[in-house]
Design a protein around this motif. Structure first.
Motif, PDB file in Angstrom:
ATOM      1  N   ARG A  59     -33.556   2.008  -2.287  1.00 28.89           N
ATOM      2  CA  ARG A  59     -32.121   2.193  -2.108  1.00 28.89           C
ATOM      3  C   ARG A  59     -31.508   0.805  -1.926  1.00 28.89           C
ATOM      4  N   ALA A  60     -30.326   0.590  -2.475  1.00 30.20           N
ATOM      5  CA  ALA A  60     -29.663  -0.707  -2.349  1.00 30.20           C
ATOM      6  C   ALA A  60     -29.498  -1.068  -0.877  1.00 30.20           C
ATOM      7  N   ARG A  61     -29.156  -0.091  -0.058  1.00 37.35           N
ATOM      8  CA  ARG A  61     -28.973  -0.342   1.378  1.00 37.35           C
ATOM      9  C   ARG A  61     -30.279  -0.829   2.015  1.00 37.35           C
ATOM     10  N   GLU A  62     -31.411  -0.212   1.638  1.00 32.87           N
ATOM     11  CA  GLU A  62     -32.718  -0.628   2.154  1.00 32.87           C
ATOM     12  C   GLU A  62     -33.050  -2.049   1.714  1.00 32.87           C
ATOM     13  N   LEU A  63     -32.777  -2.327   0.449  1.00 35.62           N
ATOM     14  CA  LEU A  63     -33.058  -3.654  -0.097  1.00 35.62           C
ATOM     15  C   LEU A  63     -32.227  -4.709   0.618  1.00 35.62           C
ATOM     16  N   GLY A  64     -30.955  -4.411   0.840  1.00 34.08           N
ATOM     17  CA  GLY A  64     -30.082  -5.332   1.573  1.00 34.08           C
ATOM     18  C   GLY A  64     -30.573  -5.572   2.985  1.00 34.08           C
ATOM     19  N   SER A  65     -31.048  -4.514   3.613  1.00 41.76           N
ATOM     20  CA  SER A  65     -31.585  -4.636   4.970  1.00 41.76           C
ATOM     21  C   SER A  65     -32.865  -5.471   4.971  1.00 41.76           C
ATOM     22  N   GLU A  66     -33.684  -5.265   3.953  1.00 34.05           N
ATOM     23  CA  GLU A  66     -34.950  -6.010   3.830  1.00 34.05           C
ATOM     24  C   GLU A  66     -34.721  -7.518   3.772  1.00 34.05           C
ATOM     25  N   VAL A  67     -33.680  -7.940   3.060  1.00 36.12           N
ATOM     26  CA  VAL A  67     -33.414  -9.370   2.904  1.00 36.12           C
ATOM     27  C   VAL A  67     -32.311  -9.864   3.835  1.00 36.12           C
ATOM     28  N   ASP A  68     -31.719  -8.934   4.596  1.00 30.27           N
ATOM     29  CA  ASP A  68     -30.676  -9.252   5.583  1.00 30.27           C
ATOM     30  C   ASP A  68     -29.450  -9.882   4.929  1.00 30.27           C
ATOM     31  N   TRP A  69     -28.972  -9.235   3.866  1.00 27.32           N
ATOM     32  CA  TRP A  69     -27.789  -9.707   3.147  1.00 27.32           C
ATOM     33  C   TRP A  69     -26.646  -8.736   3.322  1.00 27.32           C
ATOM     34  N   GLU A  70     -25.445  -9.271   3.258  1.00 26.95           N
ATOM     35  CA  GLU A  70     -24.234  -8.447   3.242  1.00 26.95           C
ATOM     36  C   GLU A  70     -24.193  -7.667   1.931  1.00 26.95           C
ATOM     37  N   ARG A  71     -23.498  -6.538   1.942  1.00 29.30           N
ATOM     38  CA  ARG A  71     -23.410  -5.679   0.766  1.00 29.30           C
ATOM     39  C   ARG A  71     -22.854  -6.421  -0.454  1.00 29.30           C
ATOM     40  N   SER A  72     -21.822  -7.245  -0.253  1.00 24.73           N
ATOM     41  CA  SER A  72     -21.214  -7.932  -1.407  1.00 24.73           C
ATOM     42  C   SER A  72     -22.173  -8.954  -2.017  1.00 24.73           C
ATOM     43  N   ARG A  73     -22.892  -9.700  -1.188  1.00 22.50           N
ATOM     44  CA  ARG A  73     -23.862 -10.667  -1.719  1.00 22.50           C
ATOM     45  C   ARG A  73     -24.942  -9.944  -2.512  1.00 22.50           C
ATOM     46  N   LEU A  74     -25.431  -8.842  -1.953  1.00 23.19           N
ATOM     47  CA  LEU A  74     -26.463  -8.060  -2.625  1.00 23.19           C
ATOM     48  C   LEU A  74     -25.957  -7.542  -3.967  1.00 23.19           C
ATOM     49  N   SER A  75     -24.764  -6.992  -3.967  1.00 26.08           N
ATOM     50  CA  SER A  75     -24.189  -6.429  -5.194  1.00 26.08           C
ATOM     51  C   SER A  75     -24.040  -7.490  -6.282  1.00 26.08           C
ATOM     52  N   HIS A  76     -23.536  -8.655  -5.917  1.00 25.45           N
ATOM     53  CA  HIS A  76     -23.373  -9.738  -6.888  1.00 25.45           C
ATOM     54  C   HIS A  76     -24.722 -10.199  -7.439  1.00 25.45           C
ATOM     55  N   GLN A  77     -25.711 -10.324  -6.562  1.00 27.33           N
ATOM     56  CA  GLN A  77     -27.034 -10.775  -7.012  1.00 27.33           C
ATOM     57  C   GLN A  77     -27.676  -9.736  -7.930  1.00 27.33           C
ATOM     58  N   ILE A  78     -27.549  -8.467  -7.570  1.00 28.66           N
ATOM     59  CA  ILE A  78     -28.102  -7.410  -8.423  1.00 28.66           C
ATOM     60  C   ILE A  78     -27.423  -7.440  -9.786  1.00 28.66           C
ATOM     61  N   SER A  79     -26.106  -7.634  -9.816  1.00 29.95           N
ATOM     62  CA  SER A  79     -25.389  -7.711 -11.099  1.00 29.95           C
ATOM     63  C   SER A  79     -25.916  -8.855 -11.956  1.00 29.95           C
ATOM     64  N   ARG A  80     -26.148 -10.017 -11.342  1.00 31.47           N
ATOM     65  CA  ARG A  80     -26.689 -11.159 -12.098  1.00 31.47           C
ATOM     66  C   ARG A  80     -28.084 -10.832 -12.643  1.00 31.47           C
ATOM     67  N   MET A  81     -28.880 -10.170 -11.827  1.00 32.94           N
ATOM     68  CA  MET A  81     -30.243  -9.843 -12.241  1.00 32.94           C
ATOM     69  C   MET A  81     -30.260  -8.737 -13.298  1.00 32.94           C
ATOM     70  N   GLU A  82     -29.323  -7.822 -13.222  1.00 31.38           N
ATOM     71  CA  GLU A  82     -29.198  -6.784 -14.261  1.00 31.38           C
ATOM     72  C   GLU A  82     -28.908  -7.417 -15.617  1.00 31.38           C
ATOM     73  N   LYS A  83     -27.996  -8.384 -15.635  1.00 32.81           N
ATOM     74  CA  LYS A  83     -27.633  -9.050 -16.884  1.00 32.81           C
ATOM     75  C   LYS A  83     -28.831  -9.746 -17.521  1.00 32.81           C
ATOM     76  N   ARG A  84     -29.777 -10.171 -16.689  1.00 34.01           N
ATOM     77  CA  ARG A  84     -30.979 -10.854 -17.188  1.00 34.01           C
ATOM     78  C   ARG A  84     -32.134  -9.885 -17.423  1.00 34.01           C
ATOM     79  N   GLY A  85     -31.898  -8.596 -17.155  1.00 35.54           N
ATOM     80  CA  GLY A  85     -32.911  -7.583 -17.417  1.00 35.54           C
ATOM     81  C   GLY A  85     -34.021  -7.502 -16.385  1.00 35.54           C
ATOM     82  N   LEU A  86     -33.803  -8.044 -15.197  1.00 36.81           N
ATOM     83  CA  LEU A  86     -34.839  -8.037 -14.157  1.00 36.81           C
ATOM     84  C   LEU A  86     -34.839  -6.755 -13.337  1.00 36.81           C
TER      85      LEU A  86
END
Length: 153
Positions: A59-86
């Motif tokens: 879950r995105a919430r679990e992943l954010g908790s795992e790395v201790d990131w704010e929701r917006s930082r997590l969302s932006h990073q996931i978007s960048r990684m999606e664009k690269r197919g990761l």
């Protein structure tokens, strides 16, 4: 109001060394990851727990908790990684408001290729300079500091 408990000169020196070690270790790891794998430290931070999770999904919430990131930082990073197919985002079947993050085959290949050099860097910079008994003491010291931090959070 009570007087501040200023650091002694020895404590101030140790604190300054800790801050420098933390900064330099992070810089060295980030440079190594980028140079050897093309992954950023943020990429690695998210790919590692995803690669270790059941079915490569969290879950995105679990992943954010795992790395201790704010929701917006997590969302932006996931978007960048999606664009690269990761990674890919999926709807959460249990909660329409939530989302799931899944590591892709390309993401798994990337983390598996990056991990050996990353672990070697950690070993070379953190553990190789220490004797086996110092590693245990270091672990004990970190446990006590972490306990104090958690107790006062």
């Amino acid at each position: 109001m009570s007087e501040p408990r200023w650091l002694t000169p020895d404590q101030a020196e140790v604190w300054a060394k800790y801050r420098r070690v933390r900064r330099e270790l992070q810089r060295a790891q980030e440079q190594q990851l980028l140079r050897d794998s093309g992954l950023s430290a943020a990429d690695y931070a998210l790919l590692a727990p995803l690669s270790e999770s059941a079915d490569g999904v969290l879950r995105a919430r679990e992943l954010g908790s795992e790395v201790d990131w704010e929701r917006s930082r997590l969302s932006h990073q996931i978007s960048r990684m999606e664009k690269r197919g990761l990674v890919t985002r999926e709807a959460c079947v249990d909660d329409a408001r939530g989302s799931m993050v899944r590591i892709t085959e390309k993401g798994r290949d990337a983390i598996e290729a990056a991990a050996p050099a990353h672990v070697e860097t950690v070993r070379r910079l953190v553990f190789d300079p220490l004797a086996p008994d110092e590693i245990r003491v270091f672990g004990d010291v970190l446990d006590r500091i972490l306990g104090a931090v958690e107790e006062n959070s």
